[in-house]
Motif scaffolding. Structure first.
Motif, PDB file in Angstrom:
ATOM      1  N   ALA A  43      33.914   2.238 -11.811  1.00  0.00           N
ATOM      2  CA  ALA A  43      34.759   1.099 -12.166  1.00  0.00           C
ATOM      3  C   ALA A  43      33.913  -0.147 -12.444  1.00  0.00           C
ATOM      4  O   ALA A  43      34.147  -0.867 -13.425  1.00  0.00           O
ATOM      5  N   SER A  44      32.930  -0.405 -11.601  1.00  0.00           N
ATOM      6  CA  SER A  44      32.077  -1.579 -11.782  1.00  0.00           C
ATOM      7  C   SER A  44      31.278  -1.484 -13.073  1.00  0.00           C
ATOM      8  O   SER A  44      31.141  -2.467 -13.818  1.00  0.00           O
ATOM      9  N   ARG A  81      33.453  -2.219 -16.126  1.00  0.00           N
ATOM     10  CA  ARG A  81      33.706  -3.651 -16.333  1.00  0.00           C
ATOM     11  C   ARG A  81      32.471  -4.349 -16.900  1.00  0.00           C
ATOM     12  O   ARG A  81      32.570  -5.264 -17.714  1.00  0.00           O
ATOM     13  N   LYS A 134      30.268  -2.965 -18.749  1.00  0.00           N
ATOM     14  CA  LYS A 134      29.867  -2.291 -19.987  1.00  0.00           C
ATOM     15  C   LYS A 134      28.448  -1.724 -19.871  1.00  0.00           C
ATOM     16  O   LYS A 134      27.651  -1.781 -20.822  1.00  0.00           O
ATOM     17  N   GLN A 183      27.695   3.967 -15.883  1.00  0.00           N
ATOM     18  CA  GLN A 183      28.986   4.655 -15.920  1.00  0.00           C
ATOM     19  C   GLN A 183      28.800   6.162 -16.103  1.00  0.00           C
ATOM     20  O   GLN A 183      29.473   6.964 -15.441  1.00  0.00           O
TER      21      GLN A 183
END
Length: 967
Positions: free
Chosen positions: A192-193, A196, A198, A203
């Motif tokens: 999630a972090s 956010r 990018k 990710q």
């Protein structure tokens, strides 16, 4: 099978290292937060930035050179901050290349320098890198502390994405010690972090880690979803180490889902990446995973070779926890080859290593294996102690996957102890292994079936035995690579045998016979089934299949060759080549896998030859002629089954014979036939085998009038010269019975239904090397003399193109030449012929097996007068059950020939000429199966050629007739 903890953790750790240590943009934007600003040398800074970029592409040699040069410039300029930066990245590169001590020394020096200089923004990177190194080395307490320091350092400078990375990296440790819920939460927070922020790499790493933890906890479908989300992200940023991680984990997931061929394709591609980029640690874990695939499929020697290499790499990189994983894998392979002493030693070593590292989940599995091995060695007290330890750890972990491991492990131990009630109480019918995958459910059904059999509850034994066999057949169909599929079937023969025994107890002999006919693995025919398109396929289909076959064999051979002989050339061109090869291999296998499923249903001839079609006993009986008896053998680890089938009756015999003993007897019989030329020792061995295989059958009233035995061998029996077996008074079997070999009983109806009414003589004779093989010249002349219309092609006229043409018409084709069996790639076994003009593949002097599949063979009889055309060179090493029927003769039979005469061993040049002349003389008055028997009987009576070496190695397989049989 799932990837072991250390394997999974390490692959993912590699990806996280780059992400956690590569935050140049974030660091630059917050330089003012440092307590003291140190000037950076522009030249050093530029070179180091380039080195870091090259490092991210996994080009470590080039990165080292750039980083070392940048460090040298920084030292000369007094730029201590850049020196610390260079040392951090050099430490990471050393770690990636397996130099752990150097990595730790550089990393700790860089951290000390950053602390002294007050470089607060750079502290996270150093703590994080040292934490990852500790985690990989199995120092989980140190890793936990270092990740906590990394998180605190990031929080002090308000670097939220690095905080998330520290939390995610801690999840790696949590996953390794079995705290899956905590690990999952940490990885989800990072995903999630990173989304956010990018941060694509972070990710992708989070998704990959989520896939890992779901594999570990048993939710395989969800794991695949996460991994498929990570893979395109890694590709988008050209990050090979991340893609390797995903490929390895997908291999593990698909293996557990019962799709081993997809798993092998993924692991092949992962290994190619590790070698192209010299990823020592990742190569170690991928080799272990590949070894486990080989072991589960039944190729235990190959598994041990791969594990030895994996261990060498792990030792060189100082990966202690990985050494424990490899030790457990070795233990299973040793047990599979009956070296339980070595297996117990390796399993206990795994316990010690994992306990020291604090890898609780791994230690639990180690104890289960120790319990299983101890029980197999009749040491129940030791087994009980290990089971108790395993249960204690499972209780602490309190996870579904741990509970399933305990249930299956306890059932295995109870089965070895012969405690049927304990097996059934541990594996109640409603228990399904949702976390351990398809193989666990199949094994559970097999254990239930055996338990019910011990309790004489035969109907229940049949129910669960059928469920287990159906599951095995489903997995077998999903293995596209022939030798592995053959090995898998042979490895699981005990499950088929349990069902056969239960059916026999219920008096369902015909059903038992049909199950036995399916329980055979034939290496070459498995390849053929995978590759051949049906007769309804278009020319485009055939061309595509042939191109795929060539590409797959070439790429696989090249990639696997690099496993045993790594090239000293580590240049970029070689790495690029291997990356391209790996990508092409995966694409080719995927495309071909889709074709295999369609072809298997559309090719009844191939399916029947393999025995994968449903055998119908009545059809087999109807295909037998008067005076014929079919003998089908099923050799299992503890028992030999013999099915005796006539036109009216099916009878089964069961004898307690260990497979290892049977293999040794057959090996000795073959060796003595080759060396002794009929010594008393050879005769004694043949007599003992006769008493085991034939005498119980000949005493039956139903076979007293039998003139021909149709023999369906199994396992090592495929190499036995049945004709030479001797009964009472030393009378050879061939003196009383002709012998027709058959790859499966289900093949007989199909082969005889397709027999033509044409009864031609010899049409074409080939002898391409009359000077090298002097006997072939006289052999060709003698064979051609049998019919005036026969064409003899001797020397340069005996080309591949001419042989192709001759095989395309009804008639008889005789080939007296070299035959070469390629055990590594059986599709490239071939018959050697004269090379024709033009140098085109269709006339290059080598008629390969895969070429046979794209051409129609309509010959009524093909006689292969060469060495080992009817069997593989299995005795040149050690016999493996995967090697039965790895033959050129079976390839030609599969391609459409009605009958094939071939040889089991290297034949005498002059003796072969005499034998051929006698065979064709008898063929003028007899069917091929009887003509072969007449020739063997005449050789047996001739003092010059009476030794089995001259005649017993000849076999005939197929319909046994040149035309329609007489009913």
């Amino acid at each position: 099978m799932t990837r072991s903890s250390a394997v999974l953790v390490f692959v993912v750790v590699v990806a996280l290292t780059l992400d956690a240590c590569g935050r140049e943009r974030s660091v630059t934007s917050q330089v003012t937060a440092e307590s003291t600003v140190y000037p950076r040398n522009p030249s050093a800074d530029s070179i180091l930035t380039l080195g870091e970029s090259v490092y991210r592409r996994s080009e470590y040699d080039s990165a080292d050179a750039l980083l070392a040069n940048g460090r040298k410039i920084a030292v000369a300029a007094g730029d201590s901050a850049s020196v610390a930066r260079a040392d951090t990245w050099l430490a990471l590169s050393a770690w990636k290349q397996g130099r752990n001590e150097e990595a730790r020394s550089l990393g700790e020096a860089a951290l000390a320098m950053k602390l002294r200089l007050g470089l607060k923004l750079d502290l996270f990177r150093s703590y994080n890198a040292l934490g990852l190194l500790a985690s990989n080395e199995g120092r989980f307490s140190d890793a936990t502390a270092l990740f906590a320091q990394a998180r605190a350092a990031a929080e002090r400078v308000h670097d939220t994405i690095s905080v998330a990375k520290a939390i995610g990296n801690l999840g790696l440790v949590q996953a390794d010690v079995g705290e899956f819920d905590s690990a999952r939460a940490g990885f989800s927070f990072l995903a999630a972090s990173a989304g956010r922020a990018k941060d694509t790499l972070a990710q992708a790493n989070a998704f990959s880690n989520l896939g890992m933890v779901e594999i570990r906890s048993g939710d395989l479908a969800t794991a695949v979803q996460w991994l498929e989300k990570a893979r395109p992200l890694y590709r988008a940023i050209d990050y090979p180490a991340g893609e390797e991680s995903v490929l390895g984990q997908l291999a593990s997931a698909y293996s557990a889902l019962g799709e081993p061929q997809r798993a092998i394709a993924y692991i092949d591609s992962a290994l190619a990446i590790t070698r192209a980029h010299e990823l020592v640690r990742e190569e170690s874990e991928d080799l272990q995973l590949y070894a486990e695939f080989m072991g589960e499929a039944g190729d235990h020697q190959a598994a041990l070779r791969h594990l030895a290499r994996a261990l060498k790499l792990a030792d060189s990189a100082g990966l202690e926890s990985r050494v424990g994983d490899i030790a457990r894998a070795e233990a299973r392979e040793y047990v599979s080859i009956s070296r339980t002493d070595l297996g117990l030693s390796s399993a206990r070593r795994a316990v010690s290593v994992h306990r020291k590292a604090g890898a609780a989940y791994e230690e639990m599995q180690d104890h289960l294996l120790v319990a299983e091995i101890a029980q197999s060695m009749h040491r129940p007290s030791d087994a009980a102690v290990s089971m108790t330890e395993a249960r204690k750890i499972a209780a602490r972990l309190s996870t579904a996957v741990a509970d399933e491991n305990i249930a299956l492990g306890a059932a295995r131990v109870s089965d070895l102890a012969g405690e049927a009630d304990a097996v059934l109480s541990t594996l109640p019918s409603q228990l399904a292994f949702s976390r351990l995958g398809a193989a666990a459910n199949t094994e559970a059904d097999a254990l239930r079936a055996r338990a019910y059999a011990r309790l004489a509850r035969w109907p229940d034994a049949v129910v669960y035995g059928r469920r287990a066999v159906e599951s095995l057949n489903t997995t077998r169909e999903r293995i596209g690579e022939g030798p592995l599929r053959a090995a898998y079937t042979s490895e699981k023969s005990a499950v088929y045998a349990d069902l056969v025994l239960a059916l026999l107890q219920l008096g369902r002999t015909a059903d038992a016979f049909e199950v036995a006919d399916a329980a055979r693995g034939k290496a070459l025919l498995e390849h053929l089934s995978s590759m051949r398109l049906s007769a309804r396929g278009t020319s485009s289909d055939l061309a595509t299949a042939d191109a795929l076959l060539r590409r797959i064999d070439y790429l696989t051979d090249k990639l696997r060759a690099s496993d045993t002989a790594r090239s000293p050339d580590r240049g970029g061109a070689l790495r690029k080549d291997l990356r391209d090869l790996a990508a092409n291999l995966e694409a080719a296998r995927r495309e071909y896998e889709d074709r295999v499923r369609t072809v298997a249903r559309a090719d009844p001839r191939g399916a029947a030859l393999l025995g994968v079609t449903a055998t119908k006993t009545r059809d087999v009986q109807n295909a037998l002629g008067p005076g014929e008896t079919l003998l089908e053998y099923l050799a299992t680890p503890e028992r030999l089954f013999t099915f005796v089938v006539t036109r009216d009756t099916v009878v089964a015999l069961s004898q307690r014979v260990k497979l290892d003993d049977l293999v040794n007897r057959v090996r000795l019989a073959s060796q003595l036939s080759l060396r002794s030329r009929g010594s008393s020792q050879s005769n004694a061995v043949m007599r003992r085998l006769y008493d085991l295989l034939i005498a119980p059958v000949e005493s039956m009233d139903m076979v007293r009038q039998s003139r021909t035995f149709v023999i369906v061998p199994h396992s090592a029996l495929a190499y036995l010269p049945f004709a030479a077996l001797s009964g009472r008074g030393g009378v050879r079997l061939i003196a009383r019975h002709a012998v027709l070999a058959m790859p499966s009983a289900s093949a007989l109806p199909l082969l005889r239904a397709s027999s033509t009414s044409i009864r031609p003589g010899v049409n074409a004779v080939f002898a391409p090397f009359p000077d090298e093989l002097s006997g072939t010249r006289s052999e060709a002349s003698a064979v051609a003399a049998q019919r005036k219309d026969a064409e003899a092609y001797v020397g340069s006229t005996a080309t591949e193109r001419q042989l192709r043409s001759s095989l395309g018409f009804p008639g008889t084709v005789h080939v007296a030449s070299h035959a070469v069996l390629n055990q590594t790639n059986p599709m490239f076994s071939h018959i050697e012929l004269a090379r024709g003009p033009g140098g085109v593949p269709a006339n290059d002097g080598s008629l390969d097996v895969h070429e046979l599949l794209s051409m129609p063979v309509r010959s009524n009889l093909v006689y292969l007068s060469g060495c080992e055309t009817g069997a593989g060179a299995a005795w040149s090493t050690a016999f493996r059950t995967t090697q039965d029927y790895a033959t050129l003769s079976q390839a030609i039979l599969y391609a459409g020939a009605q009958n094939v005469v071939a040889t089991l061993w290297r034949i005498d040049d002059q003796g072969a000429s005499v034998f051929a002349r006698r065979f064709y003389s008898a063929l003028a008055r007899n069917a091929p199966v009887e003509a072969l028997a007449v020739a063997q009987r005449e050789m047996l009576k001739d003092p010059r050629y009476s030794a089995p070496w001259y005649w017993a190695g000849y076999t005939i397989s197929g319909s046994g007739y040149l035309g329609l049989k007489t009913q």
